[in-house]
Design a protein around this motif. Structure first.
Motif, PDB file in Angstrom:
ATOM      1  N   LEU A 102       0.822  -1.211   0.000  1.00 17.16           N
ATOM      2  CA  LEU A 102       0.000   0.000   0.000  1.00 17.16           C
ATOM      3  C   LEU A 102       0.854   1.258   0.000  1.00 17.16           C
ATOM      4  CD1 LEU A 102      -2.591  -1.133   2.707  1.00 17.16           C
ATOM      5  CD2 LEU A 102      -2.676  -1.511   0.229  1.00 17.16           C
ATOM      6  N   ALA A 103       0.448   2.218  -0.823  1.00 19.05           N
ATOM      7  CA  ALA A 103       1.129   3.513  -0.885  1.00 19.05           C
ATOM      8  C   ALA A 103       0.096   4.612  -0.672  1.00 19.05           C
ATOM      9  CB  ALA A 103       1.852   3.662  -2.223  1.00 19.05           C
ATOM     10  N   GLY A 104       0.458   5.852  -1.005  1.00 14.72           N
ATOM     11  CA  GLY A 104      -0.424   6.984  -0.768  1.00 14.72           C
ATOM     12  C   GLY A 104       0.032   7.798   0.425  1.00 14.72           C
ATOM     13  N   ALA A 105      -0.898   8.330   1.189  1.00 12.75           N
ATOM     14  CA  ALA A 105      -0.569   9.214   2.312  1.00 12.75           C
ATOM     15  C   ALA A 105      -0.642   8.506   3.656  1.00 12.75           C
ATOM     16  CB  ALA A 105      -1.496  10.426   2.320  1.00 12.75           C
ATOM     17  N   LEU A 106      -1.742   7.785   3.902  1.00 10.71           N
ATOM     18  CA  LEU A 106      -1.938   7.174   5.225  1.00 10.71           C
ATOM     19  C   LEU A 106      -2.739   5.872   5.088  1.00 10.71           C
ATOM     20  CD1 LEU A 106      -1.235   7.944   8.221  1.00 10.71           C
ATOM     21  CD2 LEU A 106      -3.565   8.815   8.396  1.00 10.71           C
ATOM     22  N   PRO A 107      -2.162   4.851   4.464  1.00 12.33           N
ATOM     23  CA  PRO A 107      -2.900   3.594   4.300  1.00 12.33           C
ATOM     24  C   PRO A 107      -3.032   2.781   5.579  1.00 12.33           C
ATOM     25  CG  PRO A 107      -0.685   3.384   3.420  1.00 12.33           C
ATOM     26  CD  PRO A 107      -0.871   4.825   3.783  1.00 12.33           C
ATOM     27  N   HIS A 108      -2.282   3.148   6.613  1.00 15.57           N
ATOM     28  CA  HIS A 108      -2.411   2.497   7.919  1.00 15.57           C
ATOM     29  C   HIS A 108      -2.290   3.570   8.994  1.00 15.57           C
ATOM     30  CE1 HIS A 108      -2.308  -0.962  10.658  1.00 15.57           C
ATOM     31  NE2 HIS A 108      -1.477  -0.235  11.392  1.00 15.57           N
ATOM     32  N   PRO A 109      -3.227   3.625   9.948  1.00 18.36           N
ATOM     33  CA  PRO A 109      -3.205   4.687  10.967  1.00 18.36           C
ATOM     34  C   PRO A 109      -1.870   4.743  11.717  1.00 18.36           C
ATOM     35  CG  PRO A 109      -5.250   3.437  11.085  1.00 18.36           C
ATOM     36  CD  PRO A 109      -4.373   2.699  10.127  1.00 18.36           C
ATOM     37  N   GLY A 110      -1.372   5.959  11.863  1.00 15.04           N
ATOM     38  CA  GLY A 110      -0.155   6.154  12.644  1.00 15.04           C
ATOM     39  C   GLY A 110       1.134   6.018  11.862  1.00 15.04           C
ATOM     40  N   TYR A 111       1.038   5.637  10.576  1.00  8.08           N
ATOM     41  CA  TYR A 111       2.251   5.453   9.777  1.00  8.08           C
ATOM     42  C   TYR A 111       2.113   6.174   8.432  1.00  8.08           C
ATOM     43  CZ  TYR A 111       3.698   2.236  13.334  1.00  8.08           C
ATOM     44  OH  TYR A 111       4.063   1.700  14.551  1.00  8.08           O
ATOM     45  N   PRO A 112       2.231   7.498   8.446  1.00  7.18           N
ATOM     46  CA  PRO A 112       2.140   8.275   7.210  1.00  7.18           C
ATOM     47  C   PRO A 112       3.308   7.966   6.276  1.00  7.18           C
ATOM     48  CG  PRO A 112       2.880   9.657   9.018  1.00  7.18           C
ATOM     49  CD  PRO A 112       2.495   8.353   9.619  1.00  7.18           C
ATOM     50  N   LEU A 113       3.020   7.965   4.992  1.00  7.24           N
ATOM     51  CA  LEU A 113       4.035   7.661   3.986  1.00  7.24           C
ATOM     52  C   LEU A 113       4.431   8.917   3.225  1.00  7.24           C
ATOM     53  CD1 LEU A 113       2.602   4.345   2.475  1.00  7.24           C
ATOM     54  CD2 LEU A 113       4.146   4.639   4.418  1.00  7.24           C
ATOM     55  N   GLY A 114       5.684   8.947   2.791  1.00 10.98           N
ATOM     56  CA  GLY A 114       6.186  10.089   2.046  1.00 10.98           C
ATOM     57  C   GLY A 114       6.686   9.690   0.673  1.00 10.98           C
ATOM     58  N   GLY A 115       6.627  10.644  -0.249  1.00 11.54           N
ATOM     59  CA  GLY A 115       7.205  10.488  -1.581  1.00 11.54           C
ATOM     60  C   GLY A 115       8.237  11.575  -1.788  1.00 11.54           C
ATOM     61  N   HIS A 116       9.364  11.446  -1.083  1.00 13.34           N
ATOM     62  CA  HIS A 116      10.392  12.483  -1.114  1.00 13.34           C
ATOM     63  C   HIS A 116      11.094  12.493  -2.469  1.00 13.34           C
ATOM     64  CE1 HIS A 116      10.673  11.494   3.467  1.00 13.34           C
ATOM     65  NE2 HIS A 116       9.546  12.108   3.142  1.00 13.34           N
ATOM     66  N   ILE A 117      11.311  13.697  -2.999  1.00 17.14           N
ATOM     67  CA  ILE A 117      12.026  13.863  -4.267  1.00 17.14           C
ATOM     68  C   ILE A 117      13.325  14.605  -3.989  1.00 17.14           C
ATOM     69  CG2 ILE A 117      11.928  14.779  -6.612  1.00 17.14           C
ATOM     70  CD1 ILE A 117       8.907  14.684  -6.452  1.00 17.14           C
ATOM     71  N   HIS A 118      14.428  14.080  -4.505  1.00 20.00           N
ATOM     72  CA  HIS A 118      15.744  14.668  -4.294  1.00 20.00           C
ATOM     73  C   HIS A 118      16.147  15.482  -5.526  1.00 20.00           C
ATOM     74  CE1 HIS A 118      16.821  11.828  -0.850  1.00 20.00           C
ATOM     75  NE2 HIS A 118      15.638  11.411  -1.295  1.00 20.00           N
ATOM     76  N   PHE A 119      16.688  16.668  -5.284  1.00 21.90           N
ATOM     77  CA  PHE A 119      17.106  17.553  -6.367  1.00 21.90           C
ATOM     78  C   PHE A 119      18.588  17.898  -6.229  1.00 21.90           C
ATOM     79  CE2 PHE A 119      12.608  18.363  -5.772  1.00 21.90           C
ATOM     80  CZ  PHE A 119      12.103  18.531  -7.056  1.00 21.90           C
ATOM     81  N   SER A 120      19.286  17.913  -7.330  1.00 23.58           N
ATOM     82  CA  SER A 120      20.617  18.501  -7.381  1.00 23.58           C
ATOM     83  C   SER A 120      20.760  19.187  -8.732  1.00 23.58           C
ATOM     84  CB  SER A 120      21.719  17.451  -7.178  1.00 23.58           C
ATOM     85  OG  SER A 120      21.607  16.413  -8.121  1.00 23.58           O
ATOM     86  N   GLY A 121      21.686  20.132  -8.802  1.00 23.83           N
ATOM     87  CA  GLY A 121      21.836  20.922 -10.019  1.00 23.83           C
ATOM     88  C   GLY A 121      20.997  22.163 -10.028  1.00 23.83           C
ATOM     89  N   VAL A 122      20.293  22.413  -8.918  1.00 27.14           N
ATOM     90  CA  VAL A 122      19.455  23.612  -8.797  1.00 27.14           C
ATOM     91  C   VAL A 122      19.555  24.099  -7.360  1.00 27.14           C
ATOM     92  CG1 VAL A 122      17.418  22.188  -8.352  1.00 27.14           C
ATOM     93  CG2 VAL A 122      17.121  24.541  -9.099  1.00 27.14           C
ATOM     94  N   PRO A 123      19.802  25.405  -7.118  1.00 29.35           N
ATOM     95  CA  PRO A 123      19.969  25.902  -5.752  1.00 29.35           C
ATOM     96  C   PRO A 123      18.657  25.908  -4.980  1.00 29.35           C
ATOM     97  CG  PRO A 123      20.052  27.729  -7.305  1.00 29.35           C
ATOM     98  CD  PRO A 123      20.026  26.473  -8.122  1.00 29.35           C
ATOM     99  N   LEU A 124      18.746  25.635  -3.692  1.00 28.07           N
ATOM    100  CA  LEU A 124      17.578  25.629  -2.818  1.00 28.07           C
ATOM    101  C   LEU A 124      17.253  27.038  -2.356  1.00 28.07           C
ATOM    102  CD1 LEU A 124      15.498  24.217  -0.919  1.00 28.07           C
ATOM    103  CD2 LEU A 124      17.375  23.959   0.730  1.00 28.07           C
ATOM    104  N   ASN A 125      15.991  27.408  -2.424  1.00 25.97           N
ATOM    105  CA  ASN A 125      15.522  28.669  -1.845  1.00 25.97           C
ATOM    106  C   ASN A 125      14.010  28.578  -1.642  1.00 25.97           C
ATOM    107  OD1 ASN A 125      14.169  29.630  -4.333  1.00 25.97           O
ATOM    108  ND2 ASN A 125      16.243  29.822  -5.123  1.00 25.97           N
ATOM    109  N   PHE A 126      13.450  29.546  -0.941  1.00 28.76           N
ATOM    110  CA  PHE A 126      12.014  29.551  -0.676  1.00 28.76           C
ATOM    111  C   PHE A 126      11.196  29.620  -1.966  1.00 28.76           C
ATOM    112  CE2 PHE A 126      11.432  31.175   3.990  1.00 28.76           C
ATOM    113  CZ  PHE A 126      12.020  30.011   4.448  1.00 28.76           C
ATOM    114  N   LYS A 127      11.709  30.298  -2.980  1.00 31.35           N
ATOM    115  CA  LYS A 127      10.943  30.460  -4.212  1.00 31.35           C
ATOM    116  C   LYS A 127      10.721  29.113  -4.896  1.00 31.35           C
ATOM    117  CE  LYS A 127      11.103  34.900  -3.523  1.00 31.35           C
ATOM    118  NZ  LYS A 127       9.941  35.583  -2.938  1.00 31.35           N
ATOM    119  N   LEU A 128      11.739  28.269  -4.907  1.00 34.12           N
ATOM    120  CA  LEU A 128      11.595  26.946  -5.488  1.00 34.12           C
ATOM    121  C   LEU A 128      10.642  26.093  -4.646  1.00 34.12           C
ATOM    122  CD1 LEU A 128      12.187  24.616  -7.348  1.00 34.12           C
ATOM    123  CD2 LEU A 128      14.408  24.315  -6.217  1.00 34.12           C
TER     124      LEU A 128
END
Length: 459
Positions: A284-310
């Motif tokens: 199971l995927a998504g946001a919260l398929p089981h109570p108490g264990y939220p899932l994330g879909g983290h995306i990693h970026f490189s080659g672009v500077p981090l700032n609030f605008k991005l």
């Protein structure tokens, strides 16, 4: 309140920059509109501390409500603290940090009182409390729609941190002036290079899923997978047993090409199936398929500077569209997880965007999210939308109000379709956008192996 007009070329003259950033009363200017090349950048990129956001931040009622909405601890009145911190914040970085010398010390408006009541924490000094304080200061500034300011944080008994106050137009001592000038100079120096070629943006990811038995019981990922590797278990443990870890992560090698990343994710799922060797569990995927264990879909970026605008562009053009198709139970993931602007810097110099739920829910969503992420990262300086400056839109996001967001998302997707580079990924983006606007929602109780066409050789 009109923002001051600041030529981008002034970043090369520190004295000229200081004279424009700091008023005669030694206060930081509240809002700035950047002028000059590159001329095609949109208003959100050219504006530092939106004037309306500054005015709202000065209202205590709005400030408290906004911080609470984002899940941040905030003092609504006078409280007792063990220690107090004062931070000079510019976007994703704390440039200067003070800590009180005594429990009841308080930052006053003049220079001498800062020296008497607080001491500067050396930039190389770090511990868990300092890390928590810095993270809270950055989150608080972001939650109010600001780009810079001074944030005051208290530490209460039990090492609990709480936002005490935020100053978009603080009175400055010399060290604060220097810190803000350095921050502005660095940011403005990067402005001409913020727009980048699609091929220079590299993506990685570590989306999560869980496994459940037919009776609804969680299956421990740690029974099948190592801690690290292409397929591994997340650090979150189950109950009191720290060796029992239920979340599975797929960690493909980063690549500039979304298609290649999707293929590597698929191979990771196949490897996971080869290890588990049974079809008796649901994946199971998504946001919260089981109570108490939220899932994330983290995306990693490189080659672009981090700032609030991005980060704000990713919130608008990725996080908001996913609300329209998420399972209604997914709203319970927020705001502890999935809060707007959630990021973490990486040792290799890039960063991960952590707001999204696990988009492994289907190949269509996976392809669309990754292609959109790359498109946004390369072209965000020309994106115009600022809907999330409104408290009502933020509230709709945290409450999962699909109807309130539908017309907004329609506008956002139209804007993305007009970007240079959209055609390169339209085979991924068109089906994803159609799904987002279809009125359908994903089903977090459905085994993702069915849509990914992955089966086990064993029962």
């Amino acid at each position: 309140m009109e923002p001051i007009q600041l030529p981008i070329k002034s970043s090369g003259d520190e004295q000229a920059l200081r004279s424009q950033l700091v008023t005669a009363k030694k206060m930081l200017v509240p809002s700035i509109r950047l002028q000059g090349s590159p001329d095609h950048y949109a208003k959100p990129l050219r504006t530092l501390n939106d004037a309306d956001a500054v005015e709202r931040a000065k209202e205590k009622g709005h400030r408290v409500a906004a911080l609470k909405l984002h899940g941040l601890p905030v003092a609504e009145g006078s409280i007792r603290c063990l220690r107090r911190y004062v931070a000079v914040v510019f976007q994703t970085q704390v440039w200067l940090l003070y800590r009180s010398r005594e429990p009841k010390a308080w930052l006053a408006g003049n220079r001498s009182s800062v020296k008497q009541g607080f001491r500067i924490i050396p930039s190389n000094e770090s511990n868990r409390e300092i890390v928590r304080v810095k993270r809270l200061c950055i989150r608080a500034l972001y939650a109010l729609g600001l780009d810079y300011g001074v944030v005051k944080v208290g530490v209460r008994s039990g090492n609990r941190t709480v936002v005490l106050d935020i100053y978009p137009t603080p009175k400055l001592n010399r060290e604060m002036e220097n810190a803000f000038c350095q921050a502005f100079t660095q940011y403005m120096g990067k402005l001409p290079r913020l727009m980048t070629d699609l091929n220079r943006v590299t993506l990685g990811a570590d989306p999560e899923f869980i496994m459940k038995k037919e009776n609804g019981e969680l299956v421990m990922a740690s029974n099948y997978f190592p801690r690290f590797g292409l397929v591994g278990c997340d650090a979150i443990w189950y109950g009191q047993n720290r060796s029992a870890r239920p979340l599975v992560e797929i960690r493909p090698k980063p690549t500039p090409e979304p298609r290649q990343l999707v293929i590597r994710l698929y191979k990771g799922l196949i490897r996971a199936s080869q290890r588990v060797k049974t079809n008796r569990f649901r994946w199971l995927a998504g946001a919260l398929p089981h109570p108490g264990y939220p899932l994330g879909g983290h995306i990693h970026f490189s080659g672009v500077p981090l700032n609030f605008k991005l980060l704000r562009a990713l919130d608008h053009y990725l996080a908001l569209p996913l609300v329209l198709i998420e399972d209604p139970q997914g709203v319970k993931r927020r705001p502890k997880y999935g809060y707007l602007g959630d990021f973490r810097t990486q040792f290799h110099g890039g960063f991960e965007y952590r707001t999204l739920p696990s988009w492994l829910i289907s190949p269509t969503v996976t392809k669309g999210v990754l292609a959109a992420a790359k498109l946004i990262a390369a072209h965000y300086p020309v994106l115009k939308s600022g809907y999330l400056q409104r408290h009502t839109v933020q509230k709709a996001y945290y409450e999962g109000d699909k109807e309130a967001l539908r017309s907004i998302v329609q506008d956002l997707l139209v804007e993305l379709k007009g970007l240079k580079g959209y055609q390169q990924y339209r085979n991924y983006l068109d089906p994803f956008f159609q799904m987002v606007l279809s009125g359908k929602k994903w089903n977090e109780s459905k085994d993702i192996r069915l849509v990914w066409k992955i089966t086990s050789n064993r029962s």
